[in-house]
Design a protein around this motif. Structure first.
Motif, PDB file in Angstrom:
ATOM      1  N   UNK A   1      26.788   8.204  43.917  1.00  0.00           N
ATOM      2  CA  UNK A   1      27.197   7.975  45.296  1.00  0.00           C
ATOM      3  C   UNK A   1      28.097   9.113  45.763  1.00  0.00           C
ATOM      4  N   UNK A   2      28.063   9.371  47.068  1.00  0.00           N
ATOM      5  CA  UNK A   2      28.840  10.459  47.654  1.00  0.00           C
ATOM      6  C   UNK A   2      29.407   9.992  48.984  1.00  0.00           C
ATOM      7  N   UNK A   3      30.723  10.197  49.172  1.00  0.00           N
ATOM      8  CA  UNK A   3      31.371   9.875  50.442  1.00  0.00           C
ATOM      9  C   UNK A   3      31.797  11.172  51.103  1.00  0.00           C
ATOM     10  N   UNK A   4      31.440  11.347  52.388  1.00  0.00           N
ATOM     11  CA  UNK A   4      31.694  12.592  53.102  1.00  0.00           C
ATOM     12  C   UNK A   4      32.403  12.281  54.411  1.00  0.00           C
ATOM     13  N   UNK A   5      33.550  12.902  54.618  1.00  0.00           N
ATOM     14  CA  UNK A   5      34.231  12.804  55.903  1.00  0.00           C
ATOM     15  C   UNK A   5      33.665  13.884  56.816  1.00  0.00           C
ATOM     16  N   UNK A   6      33.111  13.480  57.949  1.00  0.00           N
ATOM     17  CA  UNK A   6      32.448  14.439  58.819  1.00  0.00           C
ATOM     18  C   UNK A   6      33.244  14.673  60.094  1.00  0.00           C
ATOM     19  N   UNK A   7      32.875  15.723  60.796  1.00  0.00           N
ATOM     20  CA  UNK A   7      33.511  16.067  62.064  1.00  0.00           C
ATOM     21  C   UNK A   7      32.800  15.351  63.204  1.00  0.00           C
ATOM     22  N   UNK A   8      33.579  14.638  64.024  1.00  0.00           N
ATOM     23  CA  UNK A   8      32.996  13.880  65.118  1.00  0.00           C
ATOM     24  C   UNK A   8      33.849  12.662  65.372  1.00  0.00           C
ATOM     25  N   UNK A   9      33.247  11.614  65.900  1.00  0.00           N
ATOM     26  CA  UNK A   9      34.013  10.382  66.057  1.00  0.00           C
ATOM     27  C   UNK A   9      33.273   9.199  65.441  1.00  0.00           C
ATOM     28  N   UNK A  10      32.117   8.831  66.017  1.00  0.00           N
ATOM     29  CA  UNK A  10      31.408   7.661  65.521  1.00  0.00           C
ATOM     30  C   UNK A  10      29.905   7.888  65.624  1.00  0.00           C
ATOM     31  N   UNK A  11      29.202   7.705  64.522  1.00  0.00           N
ATOM     32  CA  UNK A  11      27.752   7.800  64.540  1.00  0.00           C
ATOM     33  C   UNK A  11      27.220   9.174  64.184  1.00  0.00           C
ATOM     34  N   UNK A  12      25.925   9.226  64.009  1.00  0.00           N
ATOM     35  CA  UNK A  12      25.254  10.450  63.588  1.00  0.00           C
ATOM     36  C   UNK A  12      25.445  11.552  64.621  1.00  0.00           C
ATOM     37  N   UNK A  13      25.638  12.775  64.114  1.00  0.00           N
ATOM     38  CA  UNK A  13      25.758  13.932  64.994  1.00  0.00           C
ATOM     39  C   UNK A  13      25.244  15.155  64.235  1.00  0.00           C
ATOM     40  N   UNK A  14      25.383  16.336  64.838  1.00  0.00           N
ATOM     41  CA  UNK A  14      24.825  17.540  64.228  1.00  0.00           C
ATOM     42  C   UNK A  14      25.511  17.879  62.906  1.00  0.00           C
ATOM     43  N   UNK A  15      26.794  17.551  62.762  1.00  0.00           N
ATOM     44  CA  UNK A  15      27.482  17.821  61.503  1.00  0.00           C
ATOM     45  C   UNK A  15      26.891  16.978  60.372  1.00  0.00           C
ATOM     46  N   UNK A  16      26.638  15.705  60.654  1.00  0.00           N
ATOM     47  CA  UNK A  16      25.997  14.853  59.653  1.00  0.00           C
ATOM     48  C   UNK A  16      24.612  15.400  59.315  1.00  0.00           C
ATOM     49  N   UNK A  17      23.856  15.786  60.335  1.00  0.00           N
ATOM     50  CA  UNK A  17      22.515  16.321  60.095  1.00  0.00           C
ATOM     51  C   UNK A  17      22.563  17.527  59.160  1.00  0.00           C
ATOM     52  N   UNK A  18      23.441  18.465  59.451  1.00  0.00           N
ATOM     53  CA  UNK A  18      23.517  19.686  58.645  1.00  0.00           C
ATOM     54  C   UNK A  18      23.915  19.385  57.209  1.00  0.00           C
ATOM     55  N   UNK A  19      24.884  18.469  57.037  1.00  0.00           N
ATOM     56  CA  UNK A  19      25.331  18.127  55.685  1.00  0.00           C
ATOM     57  C   UNK A  19      24.240  17.388  54.908  1.00  0.00           C
ATOM     58  N   UNK A  20      23.520  16.513  55.608  1.00  0.00           N
ATOM     59  CA  UNK A  20      22.474  15.753  54.944  1.00  0.00           C
ATOM     60  C   UNK A  20      21.308  16.654  54.557  1.00  0.00           C
ATOM     61  N   UNK A  21      20.908  17.528  55.459  1.00  0.00           N
ATOM     62  CA  UNK A  21      19.823  18.462  55.144  1.00  0.00           C
ATOM     63  C   UNK A  21      20.226  19.372  53.988  1.00  0.00           C
ATOM     64  N   UNK A  22      21.494  19.784  53.939  1.00  0.00           N
ATOM     65  CA  UNK A  22      21.975  20.619  52.835  1.00  0.00           C
ATOM     66  C   UNK A  22      21.937  19.849  51.519  1.00  0.00           C
ATOM     67  N   UNK A  23      22.296  18.555  51.557  1.00  0.00           N
ATOM     68  CA  UNK A  23      22.224  17.720  50.351  1.00  0.00           C
ATOM     69  C   UNK A  23      20.793  17.647  49.844  1.00  0.00           C
ATOM     70  N   UNK A  24      19.869  17.394  50.754  1.00  0.00           N
ATOM     71  CA  UNK A  24      18.473  17.229  50.346  1.00  0.00           C
ATOM     72  C   UNK A  24      17.824  18.548  49.955  1.00  0.00           C
ATOM     73  N   UNK A  25      18.338  19.661  50.492  1.00  0.00           N
ATOM     74  CA  UNK A  25      17.805  20.966  50.091  1.00  0.00           C
ATOM     75  C   UNK A  25      18.010  21.195  48.603  1.00  0.00           C
TER      76      UNK A  25
END
Length: 294
Positions: free
Chosen positions: A265-289
């Motif tokens: 399991x991995x917990x990530x504090x992202x930049x934003x306020x609430x819900x999916x955004x471009x920062x989450x997208x970039x981090x998730x795509x990097x994880x899956x890469x």
């Protein structure tokens, strides 16, 4: 909504699919054990796929799941040969128009992305707003609560996509959608993993306990909580994203839910306020890469 989503349909394909169990003879049923863990056998579904846009890079389509209890509308974007698939469950108020660019970006990165307009959100899929009391009345009478039907819808989407693409399918959700996605990933072991964004438990089980509730009402409330199912996702991976200043679901509640998951399991504090955004997208795509390559 991007213009690609409002183009006239150029192709409509109807497909029969067995749904959650993979058997066209399955009798739909649900059960909840003494620990509040839900099990479902989902009714067969058929799908109608309306292609909205296609080019050499990706295709966007509107896919309707025809279930025995009503149609569920989804939108799908995918490259020719996706490496994995996201079944995305939106939170309250999220519209497909807000995800058009995201769906193209995931397709460009090599991933299929399905937005599921679940029951009761006020979108294109019929249903009532999440109502635990209404669902408990159904539960007590032996009828299907809408919450359980939604879990079947998510599982059916996974089965349809896995059959179509033959690659791993992940349950992903933001806010309220993260709660549904967590339950679906725990109930359906064929999901490859779970991603929760700005989400936490509903707090229903604790409310019942605080009021001295027990028996069926406690069992039912427990069956709705994401934390009931997160430990069951292991050894499949769990990723959770939360912002420390989330204005809707406190950071501490997200961390509490994450604590119930087993490794990996991995917990990530992202930049934003609430819900999916471009920062989450970039981090998730990097994880899956790291898993599937660039």
């Amino acid at each position: 909504m991007q213009a690609t989503f409002i183009l006239g349909a150029i192709l409509v394909v109807a497909v029969t699919f067995a749904g959650c169990t993979g058997s066209t003879t399955a009798v739909p049923s649900f059960s909840v054990d003494n620990n509040g863990i839900l099990s479902v056998t989902c009714a067969p579904v058929t799908t109608t796929d309306t292609v909205l846009f296609t080019n050499d890079t990706y295709t966007e389509s509107r896919v309707v799941l025809h279930t025995q209890t009503g149609d569920v509308v989804t939108y799908l974007s995918y490259p020719k040969q996706p490496k994995a698939v996201i079944v995305y469950i939106p939170g309250a108020g999220e519209k497909i128009s807000g995800h058009a660019e995201r769906m193209v970006n995931y397709a460009a990165a090599g991933y299929a992305f399905m937005f599921v307009d679940i029951r009761g959100r006020g979108g294109e899929t019929d249903g009532y707003t999440f109502n635990p009391q209404t669902d408990y009345t159904k539960f007590e009478s032996g009828d299907w609560p809408q919450y359980y039907l939604t879990i079947c819808d998510i599982s059916s989407a996974r089965a349809v996509l896995a059959n179509r693409f033959g690659v791993p399918v992940y349950a992903v959700g933001g806010s309220n959608g993260g709660r549904y996605a967590a339950v679906a990933a725990g109930v359906d072991p064929k999901f490859a993993g779970y991603v929760g964004i700005s989400t936490a438990d509903w707090g229903l089980r604790d409310a019942v306990l605080d009021q001295g509730g027990s028996g069926d009402i406690l069992r039912f409330a427990t069956s709705l909580e994401p934390s009931t199912y997160l430990p069951r996702i292991s050894p499949r991976p769990v990723w959770m994203f939360h912002n420390a200043t989330d204005p809707f679901i406190p950071f501490s509640e997200g961390k509490a839910l994450f604590a119930t998951a087993n490794e990996p399991k991995t917990f990530i504090e992202f930049n934003g306020d609430h819900g999916i955004n471009s920062d989450v997208d970039q981090r998730l795509i990097a994880q899956w890469a790291q898993i599937y390559g660039t």
